[in-house]
Structure formats: structure tokens, C-alpha cells
Design a protein around this motif. Structure first.
Motif, PDB file in Angstrom:
ATOM      1  N   LEU A  11       0.803  -1.218   0.000  1.00  0.00           N
ATOM      2  CA  LEU A  11       0.000   0.000   0.000  1.00  0.00           C
ATOM      3  C   LEU A  11       0.837   1.270   0.000  1.00  0.00           C
ATOM      4  N   GLN A  12       1.969   1.257   0.703  1.00  0.00           N
ATOM      5  CA  GLN A  12       2.770   2.483   0.796  1.00  0.00           C
ATOM      6  C   GLN A  12       3.287   2.931  -0.567  1.00  0.00           C
ATOM      7  N   ILE A  13       3.485   1.989  -1.469  1.00  0.00           N
ATOM      8  CA  ILE A  13       3.897   2.353  -2.830  1.00  0.00           C
ATOM      9  C   ILE A  13       2.774   3.090  -3.536  1.00  0.00           C
ATOM     10  N   GLY A  14       1.535   2.648  -3.306  1.00  0.00           N
ATOM     11  CA  GLY A  14       0.386   3.285  -3.944  1.00  0.00           C
ATOM     12  C   GLY A  14       0.216   4.734  -3.534  1.00  0.00           C
ATOM     13  N   LEU A  15       0.614   5.072  -2.311  1.00  0.00           N
ATOM     14  CA  LEU A  15       0.484   6.455  -1.852  1.00  0.00           C
ATOM     15  C   LEU A  15       1.340   7.411  -2.669  1.00  0.00           C
ATOM     16  N   MET A  16       2.439   6.917  -3.224  1.00  0.00           N
ATOM     17  CA  MET A  16       3.326   7.783  -3.997  1.00  0.00           C
ATOM     18  C   MET A  16       2.714   8.200  -5.322  1.00  0.00           C
ATOM     19  N   LYS A  17       1.622   7.568  -5.742  1.00  0.00           N
ATOM     20  CA  LYS A  17       0.982   7.947  -7.000  1.00  0.00           C
ATOM     21  C   LYS A  17       0.393   9.353  -6.941  1.00  0.00           C
ATOM     22  N   PHE A  18       0.106   9.824  -5.715  1.00  0.00           N
ATOM     23  CA  PHE A  18      -0.499  11.131  -5.582  1.00  0.00           C
ATOM     24  C   PHE A  18       0.541  12.238  -5.487  1.00  0.00           C
ATOM     25  N   GLN A  19       1.800  11.892  -5.564  1.00  0.00           N
ATOM     26  CA  GLN A  19       2.875  12.885  -5.511  1.00  0.00           C
ATOM     27  C   GLN A  19       3.514  12.988  -6.888  1.00  0.00           C
ATOM     28  N   GLY A  20       3.161  14.050  -7.599  1.00  0.00           N
ATOM     29  CA  GLY A  20       3.693  14.254  -8.927  1.00  0.00           C
ATOM     30  C   GLY A  20       5.048  14.925  -8.890  1.00  0.00           C
ATOM     31  N   ALA A  21       5.596  15.189 -10.087  1.00  0.00           N
ATOM     32  CA  ALA A  21       6.908  15.824 -10.170  1.00  0.00           C
ATOM     33  C   ALA A  21       6.861  17.289  -9.731  1.00  0.00           C
ATOM     34  N   HIS A  22       5.701  17.944  -9.953  1.00  0.00           N
ATOM     35  CA  HIS A  22       5.614  19.374  -9.650  1.00  0.00           C
ATOM     36  C   HIS A  22       4.462  19.720  -8.710  1.00  0.00           C
ATOM     37  N   SER A  23       3.587  18.798  -8.423  1.00  0.00           N
ATOM     38  CA  SER A  23       2.451  19.093  -7.544  1.00  0.00           C
ATOM     39  C   SER A  23       2.026  17.831  -6.813  1.00  0.00           C
ATOM     40  N   VAL A  24       1.301  18.032  -5.708  1.00  0.00           N
ATOM     41  CA  VAL A  24       0.805  16.931  -4.899  1.00  0.00           C
ATOM     42  C   VAL A  24      -0.672  17.157  -4.631  1.00  0.00           C
ATOM     43  N   ASP A  25      -1.487  16.144  -4.881  1.00  0.00           N
ATOM     44  CA  ASP A  25      -2.917  16.233  -4.576  1.00  0.00           C
ATOM     45  C   ASP A  25      -3.090  15.886  -3.104  1.00  0.00           C
ATOM     46  N   TYR A  26      -2.927  16.880  -2.227  1.00  0.00           N
ATOM     47  CA  TYR A  26      -2.880  16.635  -0.789  1.00  0.00           C
ATOM     48  C   TYR A  26      -4.180  16.052  -0.224  1.00  0.00           C
TER      49      TYR A  26
END
Length: 281
Positions: free
Chosen positions: A230-245
Motif C-alpha cells: 500500500l505504501q507504494i500506492g500512496l506515492m501515486k499522488f505525488q507528482g513531479a511538480h504538484s501533490v494532490d494533498y
């Protein structure tokens, strides 16, 4: 007069102790509340809305985290890894701890001190030899390879905790079990494991946290996204220039719920362990 003075001191001491405990609880629980609060906000208001309860609740963040993040497969993988690894650690560590505590064999103290010495090695320090060994065995990018590595990571502390409980096991209970026809394994199963329930609860929670939150070793050993935790899946929301907090916080909330459930399930046994330590058994 002295009696009133001592009663006043006792009341003030009780109030101070409760105030300290409440402040500590609030300090520990507030980040969880803030995470849940942030998961119900929009990206536009998460940094501008300072209220404790958002004016508009966006429950769709959870659906977006589940669907867009592919949380289904990651959550199932983490549940499988956690259950398998923790179960393996409890079995292997309890058998080893029982042997170190109740049996006599050559090299007993040497091997036990080796496990104690392994506790001094930071977890990242053991990743390199584990990765090299798994690659040589051809178990890289497999579930079994990752599970075996995680079992290895949690063994030393678990053996140490369980051995301290088995050391206090009354010999009379062993004698009764032998009279009833139990062999060594029977004593371990019917006597030692029930006796060590509080320690087993600590082992389960401690290792569940490690396995559930593991990220680095999963990145090193697993390449197939269908095997990722699951912890790998959380990184999908962290882009190169923005994060969908908000969506990231929704994912973190989903990831935190199983561990909170395990803790609440094991809380009774942990409190019994504290009582056992305070009363000396």
C-alpha cells in the motif's frame, strides 16, 4: 489542618496527572484528526481554510484515492503481507524463544547473543545483504522473497521479547503438561503460547507497523506493480511538480485504519502485559 493539606495535595496531584495525560493524548491524536480533516477538503481550500471542521466536505476524495490510486490491489497485498509475515514471525520467534528459554543445547548462549547483537543493526543496514541474498536465490520480485525478508527483519526483537516471558513460565506448569502426555511441542503450544499472550500482542503490533509501513525494501525487491504494498500506492499522488494533498490524506487515512483496528483488538492483552510486569506475575 494537616489532613486537609494532604487531601488538597492529593487532589491537585490527580488533576495535574490527568491534565498531563489529556494533553499527551490530544498531542498524539491531533495529527490523526488533522489528516482526516484534510482528506475531506478540496485542493483549493486545504491551505486557506483554517477551521477545524471544513465548510464543505469532499467525501469523493476517498473514492478518487481508491479508484485512481489503484488502492484495491495495494491494500490486498499489504493485508496479505502483514498477515503472512506477522504469523510467520510469531511461529518462528516463539519456537526459537521457547528453545532458548526452556531447552539446553550446545551454543545456546552464543546464538541468543547473536540475535541480540542483530538488534543493534539499523533496519536499512540489513537491506543490502538481504537484497543480495534474495537475488542469488532467484526470489527477487516475488511474494515469497519479500515475505522471507520481512520475517527476517522482525525476528530478533520478537525472540528477545518472547524469551523474557518464557523465562518466567513456572516449571510446575511444564511438569503438569508432561504428566498429561505433552511433548516439547505440546508444551509450547498448550502452555507457553497462552502464557505469553501479552508478549505476542506486542510482537503482533510492533511487526504489523513495520510491515504495513515498509517502503524502501519493497522498492528494492519488487518491480511488478501487482506485487507492491500500500505504501507504494500512496506515492501515486505525488507528482513531479504538484501533490494532490486531499486525496493523499484520504489514502493515508485508509492506510491507517487497519493498524488502528489491530491495536484496538490487541489492547486488552497489552494492558495485561503491563499489569503482569508491575505485579511480577
Amino acid at each position: 489542618m494537616n489532613l486537609l493539606y494532604y487531601r488538597a495535595l492529593k487532589v491537585l496531584g490527580g488533576v495535574g496527572a490527568h491534565a498531563f495525560l489529556i494533553a499527551t493524548a490530544v498531542t498524539c491524536l491531533f495529527p490523526l484528526f488533522w489528516m482526516f480533516r484534510s482528506s475531506l477538503m478540496s485542493l483549493d481550500t486545504i491551505f486557506t481554510d483554517k477551521s477545524l471542521i471544513p465548510s464543505a466536505l469532499h467525501f469523493g476524495n476517498y473514492a478518487k484515492a481508491w479508484v485512481d490510486g489503484g488502492f484495491g490491489i495495494y491494500l490486498l497485498n499489504s493485508i496479505f503481507y502483514t498477515g503472512t509475515v506477522v504469523g510467520g514471525i510469531v511461529v518462528v520467534a516463539s519456537l526459537a524463544a521457547f528453545a532458548f528459554s526452556r531447552l539446553s543445547f550446545p551454543g545456546k548462549n552464543f546464538f541468543f547473543y547473536m540475535f541480540i547483537a542483530a538488534m543493534m543493526i539499523p533496519l536499512p543496514g540489513s537491506f543490502v545483504p538481504l537484497v543480495v541474498l534474495v537475488n542469488k536465490l532467484g526470489l527477487a520480485d516475488t511474494r515469497i522473497g519479500y515475505i522471507l525478508c520481512m520475517i527476517n527483519v522482525g525476528l530478533s526483537m520478537s525472540i528477545f521479547l518472547l524469551k523474557t516471558f518464557f523465562d518466567k513460565l513456572p516449571s510446575d506448569l511444564e511438569d503438569v503438561a508432561r504428566i498429561e502426555g505433552c511433548n516439547k511441542l505440546g508444551i509450547w503450544w498448550h502452555v507457553a503460547l497462552p502464557w505469553a499472550r501479552p508478549a505476542i500482542a506486542v510482537v503482533v503490533i510492533f511487526n504489523s507497523l513495520i510491515v504495513w509501513n515498509e517502503y524502501i525494501l519493497a522498492q528494492l525487491l519488487l518491480n511488478d506493480k501487482d506485487l507492491m504494498p500500500l505504501q507504494i500506492g500512496l506515492m501515486k499522488f505525488q507528482g513531479a511538480h504538484s501533490v494532490d494533498y486531499p486525496v493523499l490524506m484520504a489514502g493515508l487515512t485508509i492506510a491507517a485504519l487497519p493498524i488502528i483496528f489491530i491495536y484496538l483488538l490487541m489492547q486488552k492483552h497489552i494492558m495485561r502485559g503491563f499489569t503482569y510486569g508491575a505485579t511480577g506475575g
